[in-house]
Design a protein around this motif. Structure first.
Motif, mmCIF file in Angstrom:
data_model
loop_
_atom_site.group_PDB
_atom_site.id
_atom_site.type_symbol
_atom_site.label_atom_id
_atom_site.label_comp_id
_atom_site.label_asym_id
_atom_site.label_seq_id
_atom_site.Cartn_x
_atom_site.Cartn_y
_atom_site.Cartn_z
ATOM 1 N N GLN A 182 -1.413 31.256 86.190
ATOM 2 C CA GLN A 182 -2.403 31.365 85.132
ATOM 3 C C GLN A 182 -3.767 31.030 85.706
ATOM 4 O OE1 GLN A 182 -1.274 29.468 81.434
ATOM 5 N NE2 GLN A 182 0.877 30.008 81.709
ATOM 6 N N GLY A 183 -4.603 32.049 85.848
ATOM 7 C CA GLY A 183 -5.877 31.869 86.527
ATOM 8 C C GLY A 183 -6.897 31.086 85.734
ATOM 9 N N GLY A 184 -6.831 31.145 84.412
ATOM 10 C CA GLY A 184 -7.797 30.440 83.576
ATOM 11 C C GLY A 184 -7.119 29.800 82.388
ATOM 12 N N GLU A 185 -7.844 28.884 81.744
ATOM 13 C CA GLU A 185 -7.248 28.132 80.638
ATOM 14 C C GLU A 185 -6.913 29.012 79.437
ATOM 15 O OE1 GLU A 185 -9.259 24.350 79.752
ATOM 16 O OE2 GLU A 185 -10.485 24.754 81.529
ATOM 17 N N GLY A 186 -7.720 30.029 79.168
ATOM 18 C CA GLY A 186 -7.561 30.819 77.960
ATOM 19 C C GLY A 186 -6.294 31.637 77.902
ATOM 20 N N ILE A 187 -5.719 31.943 79.064
ATOM 21 C CA ILE A 187 -4.553 32.836 79.071
ATOM 22 C C ILE A 187 -3.321 32.145 78.488
ATOM 23 C CG2 ILE A 187 -3.657 32.292 81.372
ATOM 24 C CD1 ILE A 187 -4.023 35.776 79.768
ATOM 25 N N ALA A 188 -3.273 30.824 78.527
ATOM 26 C CA ALA A 188 -2.111 30.112 77.990
ATOM 27 C C ALA A 188 -1.941 30.386 76.502
ATOM 28 C CB ALA A 188 -2.243 28.610 78.243
ATOM 29 N N ASP A 189 -3.043 30.371 75.764
ATOM 30 C CA ASP A 189 -2.955 30.648 74.326
ATOM 31 C C ASP A 189 -2.431 32.049 74.067
ATOM 32 O OD1 ASP A 189 -3.892 28.158 73.443
ATOM 33 O OD2 ASP A 189 -5.982 28.774 73.658
ATOM 34 N N VAL A 190 -2.844 32.995 74.892
ATOM 35 C CA VAL A 190 -2.386 34.377 74.736
ATOM 36 C C VAL A 190 -0.883 34.462 74.998
ATOM 37 C CG1 VAL A 190 -2.620 36.734 75.602
ATOM 38 C CG2 VAL A 190 -4.649 35.282 75.359
ATOM 39 N N ILE A 191 -0.421 33.795 76.056
ATOM 40 C CA ILE A 191 1.003 33.824 76.394
ATOM 41 C C ILE A 191 1.836 33.163 75.301
ATOM 42 C CG2 ILE A 191 2.735 32.947 78.001
ATOM 43 C CD1 ILE A 191 0.575 33.270 80.219
ATOM 44 N N LEU A 192 1.413 31.991 74.845
ATOM 45 C CA LEU A 192 2.177 31.282 73.820
ATOM 46 C C LEU A 192 2.200 32.053 72.510
ATOM 47 C CD1 LEU A 192 1.038 27.611 74.540
ATOM 48 C CD2 LEU A 192 3.234 28.664 75.086
ATOM 49 N N ASP A 193 1.102 32.719 72.191
ATOM 50 C CA ASP A 193 1.069 33.560 70.995
ATOM 51 C C ASP A 193 2.032 34.739 71.136
ATOM 52 O OD1 ASP A 193 -0.142 34.490 68.420
ATOM 53 O OD2 ASP A 193 -0.832 36.133 69.690
ATOM 54 N N ALA A 194 2.058 35.348 72.324
ATOM 55 C CA ALA A 194 2.980 36.465 72.566
ATOM 56 C C ALA A 194 4.428 36.005 72.458
ATOM 57 C CB ALA A 194 2.720 37.068 73.940
ATOM 58 N N VAL A 195 4.715 34.830 72.996
ATOM 59 C CA VAL A 195 6.073 34.285 72.906
ATOM 60 C C VAL A 195 6.478 34.105 71.451
ATOM 61 C CG1 VAL A 195 7.486 32.235 73.350
ATOM 62 C CG2 VAL A 195 6.028 33.168 75.162
ATOM 63 N N ALA A 196 5.586 33.531 70.647
ATOM 64 C CA ALA A 196 5.897 33.305 69.231
ATOM 65 C C ALA A 196 6.142 34.623 68.498
ATOM 66 C CB ALA A 196 4.763 32.524 68.570
ATOM 67 N N ARG A 197 5.353 35.629 68.814
ATOM 68 C CA ARG A 197 5.500 36.919 68.120
ATOM 69 C C ARG A 197 6.760 37.647 68.562
ATOM 70 N NH1 ARG A 197 -0.414 38.640 69.708
ATOM 71 N NH2 ARG A 197 0.204 40.762 69.137
#
Length: 283
Positions: free
Chosen positions: A82-97
Motif C-alpha cells: 500500500q503506497g499511500g494511506e488513502g488506499i486502505a480505506d478503498v480496500i476495506l470498503d471494497a472488502v465490505a461490499r
C-alpha cells in the motif's frame, strides 16, 4: 474461483499484480486486477516512472466492477503493498461490499512493510495503519517474520516465539496466517522456512536458502497460498503447494542470473507443483 486483486503494477519485471496475476491464472483462477500504481519498474531500482493512482480513481475502478454485477462471484479480495494511506480505506470498503454480496468471500492481506535485512521500506504511517485497521479486518494474512513482529510488538525468532506471535495476531482478527521468511537460530544451516497456522493446527516447511534477493516472490507466495487455501481450506496442503512452486520459481530465477523473477518461464511449477518438500505439523 475469482479473486479481486488490489495491488501495484509494473511494466518491467514482476511485483504486485504483475507478479500475482499470471501464477493465479495458470492455476485456473479468474483474476480481476485493480492497480494502485502503474510504474515502469519496482522502486528497488532507485528510479522509476509512472503514476501513483489516486484512491478515488482506484475506488472508481472497483465501483465499475461492482456495476457489472461481479461482486457475488468474487471469492476473495487480495491486497499487497500500500503506497499511500488513502488506499486502505478503498480496500476495506471494497472488502465490505464484496462480503455483503458474497458472505463466503474472504479478505487476504499481505501486510507489506519491509524485511529483517532492509527494515521498513514503506511510509511511516503504513505499518501502524496495517496493524490497527487493515489486519484486524482480514481473514488471512501473509506477513514475513519481521512484519509479524511489528504487528504484535514482539521479536519472533524461535519456533515457539513465532507461534506465540501468530496467536497474538490471530486474536486481532485473521483466522489463518502464513509466515514467510522464518529464520530460526536452531534451523539447519543454509535453510529457510515458512509456517502456516489456522484453527486446525500449525505446519512448517523447510527449503534450501538460495543466495539471492527476489522482489515479488512474496507477492507470488501470498497469491498462490490464498488460492490453494480457498480451494481446500487445508493449510498444510496450501503450504506444500505454495512452497514447491515458489522455490522452483526462485531456483530458476537464480540459475538465469537475471534480477527479475522468471515468472513466465516457471509456469509449470504453479500448475504442476512437484511437492518436493515435507510439511511438518508443529501444533
Amino acid at each position: 474461483m475469482k479473486i479481486l486483486s488490489i495491488q501495484s503494477a509494473v511494466a518491467y519485471g514482476h511485483v504486485g499484480n504483475s507478479a500475482a496475476v499470471f501464477p493465479l491464472q495458470r492455476i485456473g483462477v479468474e483474476v480481476l486486477p485493480v492497480y494502485t500504481v502503474n510504474f515502469s519498474n519496482h522502486t528497488g531500482y532507485g528510479a522509476w516512472r509512472g503514476p501513483m493512482i489516486s484512491p478515488d480513481d482506484v475506488r472508481e475502478v472497483i465501483t465499475g466492477i461492482e456495476e457489472r454485477g461481479a461482486f457475488p462471484g468474487i471469492d476473495a479480495v487480495l491486497s499487497g503493498y500500500q503506497g499511500g494511506e488513502g488506499i486502505a480505506d478503498v480496500i476495506l470498503d471494497a472488502v465490505a461490499r464484496v462480503k455483503a454480496a458474497n458472505p463466503d468471500a474472504i479478505y487476504a492481506c499481505d501486510p507489506v512493510m519491509g524485511n529483517a535485512k532492509s527494515g521498513c521500506f514503506v511510509a511511516p504511517a503504513i505499518p501502524v495503519l496495517l496493524r490497527d485497521r487493515v489486519v484486524p479486518a482480514a481473514d488471512l494474512i501473509t506477513p514475513n517474520q519481521f512484519e509479524l513482529g511489528f504487528l504484535t510488538d514482539t521479536e519472533p525468532d524461535t519456533l515457539e516465539s513465532t507461534l506465540a506471535s501468530v496467536d497474538l495476531v490471530r486474536a486481532t482478527g485473521p483466522s489463518a496466517v502464513l509466515v514467510t521468511s522464518v529464520e530460526r537460530p536452531d534451523r539447519e544451516e543454509g535453510t529457510i522456512e515458512m509456517l502456516a497456522v489456522d484453527d486446525a493446527g500449525a505446519w512448517i516447511v523447510q527449503t534450501p536458502l538460495l543466495p539471492m534477493k527476489a522482489n515479488g516472490s512474496g507477492d507470488v507466495s501470498a497469491a498462490l497460498f490464498t488460492a490453494h487455501y480457498l480451494r481446500t481450506r487445508d493449510a498444510a496442503d496450501a503450504l506444500a503447494r505454495t512452497t514447491s512452486s515458489v522455490f522452483d520459481l526462485l531456483e530458476r530465477t537464480h540459475e538465469s542470473g537475471e534480477r527479475e523473477l522468471q515468472l513466465v518461464e516457471s509456469q509449470d511449477a504453479y500448475a504442476n507443483p512437484r511437492m518436493q518438500f515435507t510439511v511438518r505439523r508443529v501444533r
